[in-house]
Write a protein that holds these residues in place. Structure first.
Motif, PDB file in Angstrom:
ATOM      1  N   ASP A  97       0.808  -1.224   0.000  1.00 43.97           N
ATOM      2  CA  ASP A  97       0.000   0.000   0.000  1.00 43.97           C
ATOM      3  C   ASP A  97       0.833   1.262   0.000  1.00 43.97           C
ATOM      4  O   ASP A  97       0.302   2.358   0.200  1.00 43.97           O
ATOM      5  CB  ASP A  97      -0.929   0.000   1.225  1.00 43.97           C
ATOM      6  N   THR A  98       2.117   1.136  -0.229  1.00 45.03           N
ATOM      7  CA  THR A  98       2.973   2.328  -0.253  1.00 45.03           C
ATOM      8  C   THR A  98       2.825   3.013  -1.592  1.00 45.03           C
ATOM      9  O   THR A  98       2.418   2.396  -2.593  1.00 45.03           O
ATOM     10  CB  THR A  98       4.450   1.940  -0.018  1.00 45.03           C
ATOM     11  N   PRO A  99       3.135   4.293  -1.658  1.00 50.13           N
ATOM     12  CA  PRO A  99       2.941   5.044  -2.905  1.00 50.13           C
ATOM     13  C   PRO A  99       3.682   4.472  -4.099  1.00 50.13           C
ATOM     14  O   PRO A  99       3.143   4.431  -5.206  1.00 50.13           O
ATOM     15  CB  PRO A  99       3.455   6.445  -2.540  1.00 50.13           C
ATOM     16  N   ASN A 153       9.315   7.416  -0.258  1.00 49.94           N
ATOM     17  CA  ASN A 153       8.111   6.628  -0.530  1.00 49.94           C
ATOM     18  C   ASN A 153       6.937   7.189   0.282  1.00 49.94           C
ATOM     19  O   ASN A 153       6.399   6.556   1.181  1.00 49.94           O
ATOM     20  CB  ASN A 153       8.354   5.160  -0.178  1.00 49.94           C
ATOM     21  N   VAL A 154       6.565   8.505  -0.070  1.00 53.21           N
ATOM     22  CA  VAL A 154       5.508   9.200   0.681  1.00 53.21           C
ATOM     23  C   VAL A 154       4.450   9.693  -0.302  1.00 53.21           C
ATOM     24  O   VAL A 154       4.716   9.869  -1.493  1.00 53.21           O
ATOM     25  CB  VAL A 154       6.085  10.382   1.473  1.00 53.21           C
ATOM     26  N   SER A 175       1.644  11.093  -7.159  1.00 48.01           N
ATOM     27  CA  SER A 175       0.650  10.046  -6.920  1.00 48.01           C
ATOM     28  C   SER A 175      -0.678  10.493  -7.478  1.00 48.01           C
ATOM     29  O   SER A 175      -1.096  11.629  -7.294  1.00 48.01           O
ATOM     30  CB  SER A 175       0.506   9.789  -5.413  1.00 48.01           C
ATOM     31  N   TYR A 176      -1.328   9.507  -8.194  1.00 51.11           N
ATOM     32  CA  TYR A 176      -2.648   9.790  -8.753  1.00 51.11           C
ATOM     33  C   TYR A 176      -3.614   8.816  -8.132  1.00 51.11           C
ATOM     34  O   TYR A 176      -3.511   7.612  -8.324  1.00 51.11           O
ATOM     35  CB  TYR A 176      -2.623   9.642 -10.276  1.00 51.11           C
ATOM     36  N   PRO A 186      15.129  -0.490  -8.958  1.00 50.85           N
ATOM     37  CA  PRO A 186      15.156   0.890  -8.405  1.00 50.85           C
ATOM     38  C   PRO A 186      14.056   1.123  -7.374  1.00 50.85           C
ATOM     39  O   PRO A 186      14.271   1.796  -6.350  1.00 50.85           O
ATOM     40  CB  PRO A 186      14.960   1.768  -9.641  1.00 50.85           C
ATOM     41  N   LYS A 187      12.886   0.567  -7.605  1.00 46.47           N
ATOM     42  CA  LYS A 187      11.779   0.760  -6.671  1.00 46.47           C
ATOM     43  C   LYS A 187      12.062   0.046  -5.361  1.00 46.47           C
ATOM     44  O   LYS A 187      11.780   0.568  -4.277  1.00 46.47           O
ATOM     45  CB  LYS A 187      10.491   0.233  -7.303  1.00 46.47           C
TER      46      LYS A 187
END
Length: 909
Positions: free
Chosen positions: A611-613, A849-850, A903-904, A837-838
């Motif tokens: 559930d992280t961005p 990661n916010v 983030s969308y 990278p992620k």
């Protein structure tokens, strides 16, 4: 037929004229004693004729030469001995006395012809009306003997000459020594029979000996005349018919050889040194001179003599030539020494044997003495006393044909006895029906006789008048006493029985030498026959996948077999598969294991931070589908290396293209979504259709279902099974050939299986190129592009490597390794560029990661469109101008000093 009839009539008249002339000459002889000087006459009710070589052939016009003690006197006395026994036998021709008229042939056919006219005198009508005595009175003629049958002759040439006359007067003839095959012709010699087997049997026996000793290349040597030439011809004919033996050359000894003739014969025999075996059909004088010439040429131990019955076990041909004759194999009709004859002959003296007109001459010759001034041999100093005794005062050994002479006389007696029983039943003595004996009737009785002979062997005749073949095989061997003697080493009675282990050769060698044109070929070699000489060949090895099928040909082994070590047969080709410990498997397995570990780590990380961005921003649903495909790309390595069976082959078909299909279907869906969003943004701010996560999954699995449908059709059309491919590793060297155990997946099937995934990959690459202008701040367009470019390069390198090794012996290993490594590298590129990278930020930089401020779809598209336009303008302006405009346009939306992940909430890209 007309010609033959005329020839017969002419010959008949010639014989009649010759006989009449001879009779008239005899009429002019003065005394009865003069008429019978050179013949033996014994009175009897039935008279038999006899022809024996009492003397040898004369020289320089003289008809007769030296006395023959064994061949002449022994055989002649054997006939007299047999007649005496028959006349005393109460069970055979009882009350019938046999008489004889015996003549000397002098070992010459022409002389024998003259002598044999005596036998037909009684059958020729004599007109002597113009003959008068000196006082004018009519002469008184002695009645000639009526000969009903003839015993003889010895030499085949003599028998042939005599038989031509006797058949005209229908007088049966039984020979005791003539063996020429020509005499078996019942159309020409219909009144001729013999108690010895013909040379055709002897030739067969000699051929069997040659084959039993492993020889196939021989020369022949024959004395000129019927015996020698017919014997060699019979040997040559049988060898041609049966095969296996070739004749290097056939030489003939002239009837009257010139000086040095035998030396020339030896030199001609040496022209074919490989043909060491020499088949000899010659008289004993010629044999002796041949051995002398071989000894003179210093060829002791070279020639391997195979002698006919004229050599037999005689001492005369090998006397003082033991070394050159050692090892000679000779043949002789089975015989036995007749003890009764030995006793009879040893008791013959000058006093009790006056009926034999040549016995006095024999006495002088045998004891080396002379009988007064009237003796034949005046060159002997010692005078004969008449008290000498045979065997006591001289050497004596029964001549070999004595048995057959006795059997011939007894055969005639048994025929007469059978005729007497039929014509004169219960009558003592001759009845009127036998006063004149028809020769044809007597011949019929002769051919029907069957009795036990003097050696207790059956005496019979076949339809041609031939006796059955029974031979003893001798070899002339040296003994421990440094002497040599004949030793029986086998016999031939319809077939050969040879004791090879008892044979001895020159200098005591036990292993018999060879007489071969070509040495035997080694195992795995075929014989290439020399044209015209079937016993000579060149050996050619069977090459490649050929083995020795028979002596003369090589055959190709079946596809699943290869020649054995000596190429005499085929054996199964070993079956191999890709082993886990092979270097070709170790590298792909290592890469796959590392990839599976890394993929598992990424999946676990994504699940942990689901559930992280960052996880949400990259599209969680498609990311899991993509990661599943990457995992399958690594896992297929283990299926490709595992030992093939039906289950493994089924899984290979399913998962071979499924992993790539999962990966590129997900990536295609992503790039297509990005492309549609920004293309739609250029036209309006309305979001395009089917960009929700659920829609993306439906599109992705729709694409994947096409792959699964293709696999299902493949299963139906061609169910999976394993094969052993023997062509793949069929190396030029058969010992390196291997059969490859593998799934029945052809290159075309492989292309079809991977083709759909490659099509997805190419399409995805096209979309990646189209979305290359999307800013880095907007989703994964550029990482996907780099991933697809790299993947295309990998698969472009894969194609030449995979299909360029189809002719290699290591094809299976190279193609399997290339395929698995290519799939692992493709998966690694996707994993490394899209997810590492992620994962790095998630684990090592959680502060990035916010959740950022939310923006509307309109703002996102507007910013992206402006960025794209500014980027295009920057290509047409001086350095720095584009950047200034871009910063001015975006200063209210984003910071120019750092990268921000946007983030969308409703429109994830």
């Amino acid at each position: 037929m007309v010609y033959e009839g005329k020839k017969f009539v002419s010959w008949h008249y010639f014989v009649l004229i010759t006989a009449r002339c001879y009779w008239l000459l005899t009429m002019m002889q003065r005394t009865h004693a003069q008429e019978h000087t050179h013949s033996i006459r014994i009175e009897g009710e039935i008279t038999l004729g006899g022809l024996f070589p009492v003397h040898s052939r004369g020289e320089r016009g003289v008809p007769c030469g030296d006395l023959k003690k064994e061949k002449g006197i022994h055989r002649l006395e054997a006939m007299l001995y047999a007649i005496d026994k028959i006349n005393k036998d109460p069970d055979l021709l009882a009350n019938v006395t046999l008489g004889a008229r015996i003549l000397d042939t002098c070992s010459r056919d022409t002389h024998a012809l003259e002598q044999s006219l005596t036998f037909v005198q009684s059958l020729i009508e004599k007109d002597a009306s113009d003959v008068r005595c000196s006082n004018g009175e009519s002469p008184i003629f002695n009645k000639p003997d009526k000969i009903i049958g003839v015993i003889g002759a010895s030499a085949s040439s003599v028998s042939i000459m005599v038989a031509n006359i006797l058949r005209l007067f229908k007088i049966p003839q039984i020979s005791y020594a003539s063996t020429a095959p020509e005499l078996s012709d019942n159309t020409r010699y219909d009144f001729f029979s013999r108690v010895v087997p013909p040379d055709s049997y002897q030739a067969q026996a000699m051929l069997d000996i040659v084959k039993a000793l492993g020889w196939n290349y021989v020369s022949t040597l024959a004395s000129e005349g019927n015996y020698g030439e017919s014997g060699v011809e019979a040997f040559s004919q049988i060898s041609r018919e049966t095969g296996g033996v070739c004749i290097a050359q056939s030489l003939k000894i002239p009837r009257e050889p010139k000086a040095g003739e035998f030396d020339k014969l030896i030199q001609r025999l040496l022209e074919n040194p490989a043909a060491r075996a020499v088949i000899i059909f010659a008289n004993e004088d010629d044999i002796r001179r041949v051995l002398e010439a071989a000894k003179k040429a210093n060829q002791t131990g070279h020639f391997l003599w195979i002698g006919s019955d004229s050599w037999g076990s005689k001492i005369a041909p090998v006397y003082q030539q033991e070394d050159i004759a050692e090892g000679a194999v000779t043949i002789l009709p089975k015989r036995a020494s007749i003890d009764g004859f030995d006793k009879y002959f040893r008791g013959r003296t000058l006093a009790n044997n006056r009926r034999n007109v040549w016995f006095a001459e024999f006495w002088e010759e045998n004891f080396g003495c002379r009988l007064g001034s009237h003796g034949k041999k005046n060159n002997y100093a010692k005078k004969c006393t008449g008290l000498e005794r045979i065997s006591r005062d001289s050497t004596y050994e029964q001549e070999g044909k004595v048995q057959f002479v006795i059997d011939a006389v007894y055969a005639m007696a048994h025929a007469l006895h059978a005729m007497h029983k039929d014509l004169c039943p219960g009558y003592l003595g001759l009845c009127s029906k036998m006063n004149t004996i028809d020769g044809r009737d007597l011949l019929r009785y002769i051919r029907a006789v069957n009795f036990s002979g003097s050696a207790e062997t059956p005496v019979t005749f076949n339809e041609n008048g031939d006796a059955p073949g029974r031979y003893d095989i001798y070899q002339y061997q040296s003994t421990n006493k440094s002497t040599a003697e004949y030793k029986v080493i086998g016999q031939w009675i319809d077939y050969l029985q040879l004791n090879v282990s008892e044979m001895r050769w020159t200098r005591g060698e036990e292993k018999h030498p060879m007489s071969l044109c070509s040495l035997p070929c080694k195992p795995g070699e075929r014989k290439k026959i020399v044209k015209g000489v079937p016993c000579c060949w060149q050996c050619e090895r069977c090459e490649g996948y050929y083995y020795q099928f028979d002596e003369f040909s090589c055959e190709r082994c079946p596809s699943e077999q290869r020649p054995n070590m000596n190429r005499t047969g085929c054996q199964l080709i070993p079956v191999v598969k890709l082993e886990w410990h092979s270097p070709w498997a170790v590298v792909p397995v290592f890469i796959a294991m590392m990839g599976i570990i890394a993929t598992t780590f990424v999946i676990v990380t994504f699940v942990r931070f689901n559930d992280t961005p960052i996880v949400r921003a990259c599209g969680r649903e498609l990311s899991y589908v993509l990661l599943t495909g990457i995992f399958l790309c690594y896992a297929i390595t283990f299926l490709m290396i595992a030992a093939p069976d039906t289950v493994i082959c089924s899984f290979r078909r399913i998962f071979l293209g499924l992993g790539m299909c999962f990966s590129y279907a997900a990536l295609l869906t992503k790039t297509n979504r990005i492309h549609r969003i920004f293309e739609q943004g250029k036209k309006s701010v309305t979001a395009p259709r089917f960009i929700s996560p659920a829609s993306q999954l439906v599109i992705t699995f729709s694409l994947i279902s096409v792959q699964l449908l293709g696999v299902l059709v493949w299963f139906i059309i061609d169910p999976p099974h394993i094969i052993v491919d023997y062509r793949e590793q069929r190396t030029p060297e058969p010992e390196n050939a291997r059969g490859v155990l593998k799934c029945d997946i052809s290159d075309l099937s492989l292309i079809c299986s991977l083709g759909y995934s490659i099509l997805l990959m190419v399409t995805c690459t096209v979309y990646a190129i189209k979305t290359r202008g999307v800013p880095e701040t907007f989703n994964e367009a550029k990482p996907i592009g780099f991933t697809m470019y790299t993947t295309c390069i990998i698969w472009l390198a894969f194609i030449p490597i995979f299909f360029g090794t189809t002719q290699s012996a290591e094809r299976m290993y190279i193609q399997t390794t290339t395929l698995t490594v290519s799939m692992s590298l493709s998966a690694s590129v996707s994993l490394g560029m899209l997810y590492m990278p992620k994962v790095y930020i998630i684990i090592f930089h959680p502060e990035q990661n916010v959740q950022k401020r939310k923006r509307s779809f309109k703002a996102v598209v507007t910013a992206a469109t402006m960025s794209s336009k500014l980027t295009q303008k920057g290509n047409d302006r001086p350095n720095g101008e584009a950047k200034t405009e871009l910063c001015e346009s975006l200063e209210t939306n984003t910071s120019s000093s750092k990268t921000t992940y946007i983030s969308y909430s409703n429109h994830i890209m």
